[in-house]
Design an enzyme around this catalytic site. Structure first.
Site, PDB file in Angstrom:
ATOM      1  N   GLU A 103       0.906  -1.292  -0.102  1.00  0.00           N
ATOM      2  CA  GLU A 103       0.036   0.260  -0.132  1.00  0.00           C
ATOM      3  C   GLU A 103       0.856   1.343   0.034  1.00  0.00           C
ATOM      4  O   GLU A 103       0.606   2.340  -0.645  1.00  0.00           O
ATOM      5  CB  GLU A 103      -0.804  -0.040   1.369  1.00  0.00           C
ATOM      6  CG  GLU A 103      -1.976  -1.021   1.161  1.00  0.00           C
ATOM      7  CD  GLU A 103      -3.194  -0.849   0.374  1.00  0.00           C
ATOM      8  OE1 GLU A 103      -3.572   0.418   0.365  1.00  0.00           O
ATOM      9  OE2 GLU A 103      -3.468  -1.634  -0.284  1.00  0.00           O
ATOM     10  N   ASP A 121      -9.095   8.196  -8.029  1.00  0.00           N
ATOM     11  CA  ASP A 121      -9.946   6.873  -8.478  1.00  0.00           C
ATOM     12  C   ASP A 121     -11.070   6.966  -8.365  1.00  0.00           C
ATOM     13  O   ASP A 121     -11.858   6.001  -8.248  1.00  0.00           O
ATOM     14  CB  ASP A 121      -9.254   5.747  -7.385  1.00  0.00           C
ATOM     15  CG  ASP A 121      -9.473   6.132  -5.988  1.00  0.00           C
ATOM     16  OD1 ASP A 121      -9.986   7.053  -5.586  1.00  0.00           O
ATOM     17  OD2 ASP A 121      -9.010   5.170  -5.243  1.00  0.00           O
ATOM     18  N   THR A 126      -8.595   9.732  -0.080  1.00  0.00           N
ATOM     19  CA  THR A 126      -8.276   8.473   0.534  1.00  0.00           C
ATOM     20  C   THR A 126      -7.391   8.919   1.625  1.00  0.00           C
ATOM     21  O   THR A 126      -6.578   9.714   1.499  1.00  0.00           O
ATOM     22  CB  THR A 126      -7.398   7.590  -0.550  1.00  0.00           C
ATOM     23  OG1 THR A 126      -8.265   7.245  -1.551  1.00  0.00           O
ATOM     24  CG2 THR A 126      -6.877   6.401   0.457  1.00  0.00           C
TER      25      THR A 126
END
Length: 318
Positions: A103, A121, A126
């Site tokens: 990640e 995305d 995020t």
């Protein structure tokens, strides 16, 4: 699961990271993680050789470690696993490090608490430890639960906006202050603990529970965990339950009397397929040269020392 000028792509395959005691014990208070580029929603910019880490599904869809000389006995076929497995403290720490290598390009998973960015995305911002998203409900659930316990926090004023943008990629009502508020609150130990708890509630604990029910040891439980982080819970074909359903059509779980290694091979095949369906051309090395490597070595208990590669970079633990 789950996932900018500061992005660092894994272009140097010879880089080796060694786990040191400081990486496991010292949280990074202010430094952001090395965040891998994740592809945009329209085409996910999936390019072979680039670390393309997509986010979780939308709200609607919702290798040569030394083998131990005397490993613990595996559970008998047809019996669910009862050993601590991935829930043992040392194994849980190791699991966070392996996920962080994919990640965030680091074994220091604690460096990600204050991370926040729109990675393009289609899921809004995020943020945090496991890549909570404003567009996939888990970030909203985290902030709501935290605010119930600590009403006077820096993120509480953004709750109305977070509820409005839930399920979308919108920043309406969040800009420009939300990122700074997230980073500031992430310095508060209670918010770090809240991120830990939400990660465990949504991803880690269900993975361990499902793995045990299927008769899997620590490696299988980790494979489930990484799949939940990357694909998210849900019954869609490319979500966790869809992947597991496809795997069980190819091989029986140990709890069903099947062979553990054969079942895990089928699960990884199904997971890799799901990754490529959702994002054609995506780098699948977190499966191919990490989890499948552990499986090929017969390390069903995920016992260190471990060596694996993600996006061309090599990691060791310890």
């Amino acid at each position: 699961m789950k996932r900018a000028a500061a992005l660092i792509c894994a272009a140097v395959a010879s880089t080796v990271y060694l786990l040191t005691p400081s990486q496991t014990a010292r949280p990074a208070q202010d430094a952001g993680p090395v965040q891998r580029e994740r592809p945009a929603q329209a085409d996910r910019r999936a390019q072979p050789g680039h670390p393309s880490q997509p986010g979780r599904p939308s709200q609607a869809e919702r290798s040569a470690p030394a083998r131990p000389s005397a490993p613990p006995a595996r559970p008998a076929a047809g019996a669910p696993a009862t050993a601590p497995g991935l829930a043992a403290p040392a194994q849980k720490e190791l699991a966070q490090q392996i996920v962080a290598s994919a990640e965030n390009g680091t074994l220091n998973w604690r460096s990600a608490y204050g991370y926040v960015e729109d990675i393009g995305d289609g899921q809004g911002y995020t943020a945090g430890l496991i890549g909570f998203c404003t567009g996939t409900h888990d970030l909203l659930a985290l902030v709501e639960g935290y605010t119930r316990a600590r009403p006077d926090n820096a993120l509480a004023p953004y709750l109305p906006a977070l509820r409005r943008v839930d399920g979308t990629d919108s920043h309406e009502g969040l800009d420009p202050g939300f990122p700074d508020a997230w980073r500031a609150e992430s310095r508060v130990p209670a918010f770090r603990a809240a991120q830990d708890a939400e990660r465990d509630r949504v991803y880690f604990d269900p993975a361990v529970r499902r793995g045990r029910a299927d008769g899997l040891g620590a490696l299988g439980q980790f494979i489930y965990y990484d799949a939940l982080v990357f694909h998210g819970p849900g019954t869609g074909a490319t979500s966790f339950d869809g992947i597991r359903a496809r795997a069980t059509r190819q091989a029986r779980t140990p709890a069903q009397g099947g062979d553990e290694a054969a079942y895990l091979g089928a699960f990884l095949d199904a997971r890799r397929r799901a990754m490529l369906i959702r994002h054609p051309g995506i780098d699948t090395s977190r499966v191919d040269t990490a989890q499948r490597r552990f499986l090929r070595e017969g390390n069903l208990d995920l016992r260190p020392p471990l060596r694996w590669q993600v996006y061309g970079e090599t990691f060791h633990a310890p």
